[in-house]
Every structure is written in C-alpha cells, then in structure tokens.
Write an enzyme that holds these catalytic residues in place. Sequence first.
Site, PDB file in Angstrom:
ATOM      1  CD  GLU A  64      -2.775   1.223   2.431  1.00 45.26           C
ATOM      2  OE1 GLU A  64      -2.788   0.295   3.263  1.00 45.26           O
ATOM      3  OE2 GLU A  64      -3.407   2.278   2.566  1.00 45.26           O
ATOM      4  NE  ARG A 115       3.917  -8.257  10.814  1.00 45.73           N
ATOM      5  CZ  ARG A 115       3.235  -7.577   9.881  1.00 45.73           C
ATOM      6  NH1 ARG A 115       2.192  -8.097   9.301  1.00 45.73           N
ATOM      7  NH2 ARG A 115       3.602  -6.362   9.555  1.00 45.73           N
ATOM      8  CE  LYS A 128       2.805   0.101   4.971  1.00 42.60           C
ATOM      9  NZ  LYS A 128       2.536   0.036   3.522  1.00 42.60           N
TER      10      LYS A 128
HETATM   11  P1  ATP Z   1       0.848  -2.054   8.132  1.00 46.61           P
HETATM   12  O1  ATP Z   1       2.100  -1.616   8.831  1.00 46.61           O
HETATM   13  O2  ATP Z   1      -0.130  -0.956   7.992  1.00 46.61           O
HETATM   14  O3  ATP Z   1       0.286  -3.347   8.636  1.00 46.61           O
HETATM   15  P2  ATP Z   1       1.875  -3.520   5.944  1.00 46.61           P
HETATM   16  O4  ATP Z   1       3.227  -3.631   6.531  1.00 46.61           O
HETATM   17  O5  ATP Z   1       0.977  -4.699   5.884  1.00 46.61           O
HETATM   18  O6  ATP Z   1       1.154  -2.313   6.625  1.00 46.61           O
HETATM   19  P3  ATP Z   1       1.682  -3.352   3.090  1.00 46.61           P
HETATM   20  O7  ATP Z   1       2.089  -2.248   2.206  1.00 46.61           O
HETATM   21  O8  ATP Z   1       0.278  -3.795   3.045  1.00 46.61           O
HETATM   22  O9  ATP Z   1       2.059  -2.884   4.514  1.00 46.61           O
HETATM   23  O10 ATP Z   1       2.640  -4.590   2.876  1.00 46.61           O
HETATM   24  C1  ATP Z   1       2.944  -5.122   1.609  1.00 46.61           C
HETATM   25  C2  ATP Z   1       3.258  -6.590   1.730  1.00 46.61           C
HETATM   26  O11 ATP Z   1       4.361  -6.775   2.612  1.00 46.61           O
HETATM   27  C3  ATP Z   1       2.092  -7.355   2.302  1.00 46.61           C
HETATM   28  O12 ATP Z   1       1.869  -8.497   1.500  1.00 46.61           O
HETATM   29  C4  ATP Z   1       2.534  -7.724   3.679  1.00 46.61           C
HETATM   30  O13 ATP Z   1       2.019  -8.962   4.051  1.00 46.61           O
HETATM   31  C5  ATP Z   1       4.052  -7.767   3.553  1.00 46.61           C
HETATM   32  N1  ATP Z   1       4.671  -7.448   4.841  1.00 46.61           N
HETATM   33  C6  ATP Z   1       4.503  -6.327   5.568  1.00 46.61           C
HETATM   34  N2  ATP Z   1       5.188  -6.386   6.729  1.00 46.61           N
HETATM   35  C7  ATP Z   1       5.819  -7.581   6.738  1.00 46.61           C
HETATM   36  C8  ATP Z   1       6.685  -8.232   7.664  1.00 46.61           C
HETATM   37  N3  ATP Z   1       7.046  -7.667   8.820  1.00 46.61           N
HETATM   38  N4  ATP Z   1       7.156  -9.460   7.334  1.00 46.61           N
HETATM   39  C9  ATP Z   1       6.807 -10.033   6.170  1.00 46.61           C
HETATM   40  N5  ATP Z   1       5.996  -9.477   5.259  1.00 46.61           N
HETATM   41  C10 ATP Z   1       5.491  -8.264   5.525  1.00 46.61           C
END
Ligand code: ATP
Length: 559
Positions: free
Chosen positions: A36, A261, A271
């Site tokens: 996003e 994650r 974020k």
């Molecule tokens: P927020 O902090 O608002 O939860 P987000 O980290 O999920 O946001 P996105 O832009 O939706 O942000 O993430 C893009 C992709 O990265 C998604 O498929 C998410 O699952 C993956 N992602 C985000 N954080 C992690 C993490 N810590 N480890 C592995 N994958 C991640």
Amino acid sequence: MTDITGQMGPNFIRNIVDEELAAKKHETVITRFPPEPNGYLHIGHAKSICLNFGLAAHYNGRCHLRFDDTNPVKEEQEYIDAIKADLQWLGFDWGEHEYYASDYFETLYGYAERLIEKGLAYVCELTAEQTREYRGTLTEPGKPSPYRERPVTENLDLLRRMRAGEFEDGSRVLRAKIDMASPNLNLRDPVLYRILHAPHHRTGDAWNIYPMYDFAHGQSDSIEGITHSICTLEFEDHRPLYDWFCEAIGIYHPRQIEFARLNLTYTVMSKRRLLELVTEGHVNGWDDPRMPTLSGMRRRGFTAQAVRTFCDRIGVGKSDSVIDMSVFEDCVREDLDGKTPRAMGVLRPLKVTITNYPKDQEEEFVAPCHPKQPEMGTRTIPFCREIYVDRDDFMEDPPKKFFRLGPGREVRLRYGYIIRCDEVIKDATGDVVELRCSYDPETGGGTLPEGRKKVKGIIHWVSARHGLPVEVRVYDRLFNAANPSGDKQTDYRDHLNPESLEILSDCLVEPSLADAQPGTAFQFERLGYFCVDAATTADRTVFNRVVTLRDTWAKLSGQ
Ligand code: ATP
Ligand code: MG
C-alpha cells in the site's frame, strides 16, 4: 530463501507449488508483491519481496508489483516512487508488470453490482456505532441489519447514487450478505464500499466511493491471474472471505497462502509508527540510517546482498518469531568483509609526536587495500613526525593485558614503525592532550630486525600533516528495549535510545579516501565498516558507521 538468480531453498510454500505443478494445476507461477503506498518499505517487506520474487524466479514465472491504493487519504506518489527505487535497489525486476488496484476500480464496481443482482450485497444505513453493535462478538452472534432485505433494484439505485456523490461520507456503505452468525467475524456482512469524498492520487475526483481492502485485494489478484497470493498470518482469518468473493462473483480463484511475518528486536515495523518517528522528528526522515526502512539501510551502508542473505537465512515458516538484530548485522559483516577496501581512520584523535623523527622528513608505507584480495591493489600511507591515534588506544594506568599504549609501553603502528611512549602531556585540567613517543628506525614498514623483541599490540593511526578531516556518525540501536512496542503500559517512544546517534566531528582518515563518493564503504581497520553518507559535500566528507567489526552488544573486548 532466494537469490536473484532464482536459487531458492526449500520451504512449505515451495512444497505446495511443487504439488500443484505436478498435478498440472498451473502453467506459469504468478505471484505479486502488493504494497500500500502509504509509507516506505522496511526490512519486513523485504522478506515478502524476496519470497514473492524468489518463487517467481525459481519457477520461471513472474512477480507483479501491485500498488494496493484503495485508501486515497493516506497514499501519495512520493511513496510509490520510493517503493520502486527500493525494489530496484534490492535487485528485483517486475518488468512491465506494474499494476494499481485503482486501475481496477471500474471492474471492481461492476463486481459489486453483480453481487447486488445475485442478492449477495446490500446498501446499509446503520451508523458506524450501530454496525459495531449489530456485529456481535466472538462469543455472541451478530444481528441482521434492518436494511439487509432491501430489494435488488433499490440497492442498485442507492449504490449508483453513492457513486454519483449524492450522499455524505459515512452515511451508507455497501455490505456483502454472508452470515451474521458466522464464528468468523470477517464473514458477518463485511463492508465492500464506503463513501469518501476525497481525491485519489491517481483517479482524481472520479470516485466518491472506494472499495475496502478485502474487496479489492483478492479481486485484483484474480484480474491479474495471480496463482499464489502470499500474505502474512494475520490474513488467515480473511481467507474464507477471499474465497467467498471469488466464488460469489464467479471469477478466477487464486490461492491465498499465509506465512509468518518478520519481527526484529530493537526496532518497530508498523508503518504508522515509522511515520510518527518521521513526522514527530525522532529521526531525520524516512532514510535516517537508524530506521529499519530499506532507504535508511541503504543510506547507512547496509547492502542489498546482506538483506537478501538475511531473508534467506531466516527462512519462511508458519509461526511468528522475533529475530535478533545481530543476525542481520552478521549478514552485513559477511557481505562487506570480502569486498570492502581497508583504510585507517581515527575517531577520537589523540596527538602523538615522534620526538626522534626528523621534523621535515616524510615517508610512505605501502599497504594492501584488502588482506585477502590482492587484485584490489595497494594504497600508500604517508607518515611524518606528528600522527594521531585513537584515544581508546592509550591508558595512563593500563592493566597488564592492555596491549596498546601506556607510559613506557611499545606498540607497532599498523604498516609502520614500533614506537614507545616516553612522556604523557596534560592540559591544565589534567586531560591527556599529547603523547611523546620515540620510534625504532629499524622496524619500518612492518619489519622486525633479528633479535628485536616483537610487540603484541598493533594500533591504527593517521598522519597529522596528511590526514583528511571528516565527520563520522556513529549509530546505535534506535530503541533500547528489545521489543519497544511490547507492553501496554508504555508507549514505544518511551524506549527511544537517546544515544542512538553520536556525531564525531573531529575525525581523521588516511588521504587515500579523499575522493570517496557517497555510498562507498570502507573497513576502518580495527573499528568497523563505514560508508560515505549522502550529506557529503565538496568541503566536508561525512561517514556513517555501518556496523562494528564484531557484535559489540555481545561483549566489548579489548581490541
Ligand atoms: P501495516 O504496517 O499498515 O500493517 P503492511 O506492513 O501490511 O502495513 P503493506 O504495504 O500492506 O504494509 O505490505 C505489503 C506486503 O508486505 C504485504 O503483503 C505484507 O504482508 C508484507 N509485509 C509487511 N510487513 C511484513 C513483515 N514484517 N514481514 C513479512 N511481510 C510483511
Ligand atoms: Mg497491509
């Protein structure tokens, strides 16, 4: 997990894909990375990127870059540009496959009308608070909304008027008609569209309603023919909804697979929190070298290879875990060790005068740029009567095992002579300001004449006459708690480490570094890895300390 040539180690997702390919379920494996655009990418995203692009490379398929841009209020072009730059830096290429959920708004809207026509969606006028009450709880079923049984024509008319901008923000939503008694709260008539009179960074004023993430994400996967929609574990409870939408609309149905994650110690990765650190000025921007963002890591001097190695090493699993920051730092050291030229730099200079070295004399020592890579060549290191050593390499009253300078003690200057400390000069307040030493002319360039006693300590130094003054920024962890967002009583900001940045402005480095360009890294012998910062100007070179030579948090050792 992977390197960019597609050498991916085994993991549970690969097992799934292997079985499906054996059963001829797909011709081409198509994955996607779906950020996003509401912030910069961080090391957690790198795990998802390496996994998605790595799977695509391993199976000779492809990975799409798709911006999940369904929330116009928080999204900006700046983030899109930054995300693309970070992906390129990491070494991944999406080719022509750059997509935006907002490009599917018309198609998604069509799906919404289709659901209404099938009697599977309705316009609801409950307030947000009422909607919450009606939803029930984990232990109690929800109640149907009074608007649930509206006729199809009325729903279609209302949705079209919502789209046309006739209603206020928040006055109505479109909901799926699924099951208000489902044990899975996500299936209790979730919201598909909300009214939002806000311009979108790509579609401008075209829309007054915007799809919710759950309604946009899976359908975007479907439109692009994604075979494996890989997401983090918190979406496991959303999978029944993902599946329901594809079936109810009657479109191609990708398979959602969840993995754990990445969590890292001594940092935060949400974020929202990273944005707060930036906007509240706790750090100097998204690319502050203390941030876990890819742009911060790049600026700090961490390498893309180290990030990829790290993602490989931690693997892909199904249970959440927290990885120690030192695991990442070890990957950085491993990568930098083999390819980084050596240099000498003095961070906290202490003047040393070699009293028996002629005033006007100068000489040059030749040293290898890398101890194990002769092809990296040599450098010349000028020497004269006045040099600087690091304050840490002198003790007035040293213990026996301190093999560095102290009154009457001998050390070897790296690549140079053996010197002995004869006299310690102090200022009026008693601080040591200079050491007067004598050198042994027989020991130049690292040689040792027969019968001469070897000395145990070798210290680094820089010629006072030739050294280049530079600024060095020394970083420590941004937080001093392993899990800064871990407890409910304190705010994560309470755990900010006040000593996470130390600026040393009187440092000296050997003159061979005069033309080093931003982004170039060196190992300052005995001190660690340092990288020329983007803030470098023609008059002033600024270095970031990338990482120490060893894990100083494990144990601070003598050398
Ligand atoms: P927020 O902090 O608002 O939860 P987000 O980290 O999920 O946001 P996105 O832009 O939706 O942000 O993430 C893009 C992709 O990265 C998604 O498929 C998410 O699952 C993956 N992602 C985000 N954080 C992690 C993490 N810590 N480890 C592995 N994958 C991640
Ligand atoms: Mg997300």
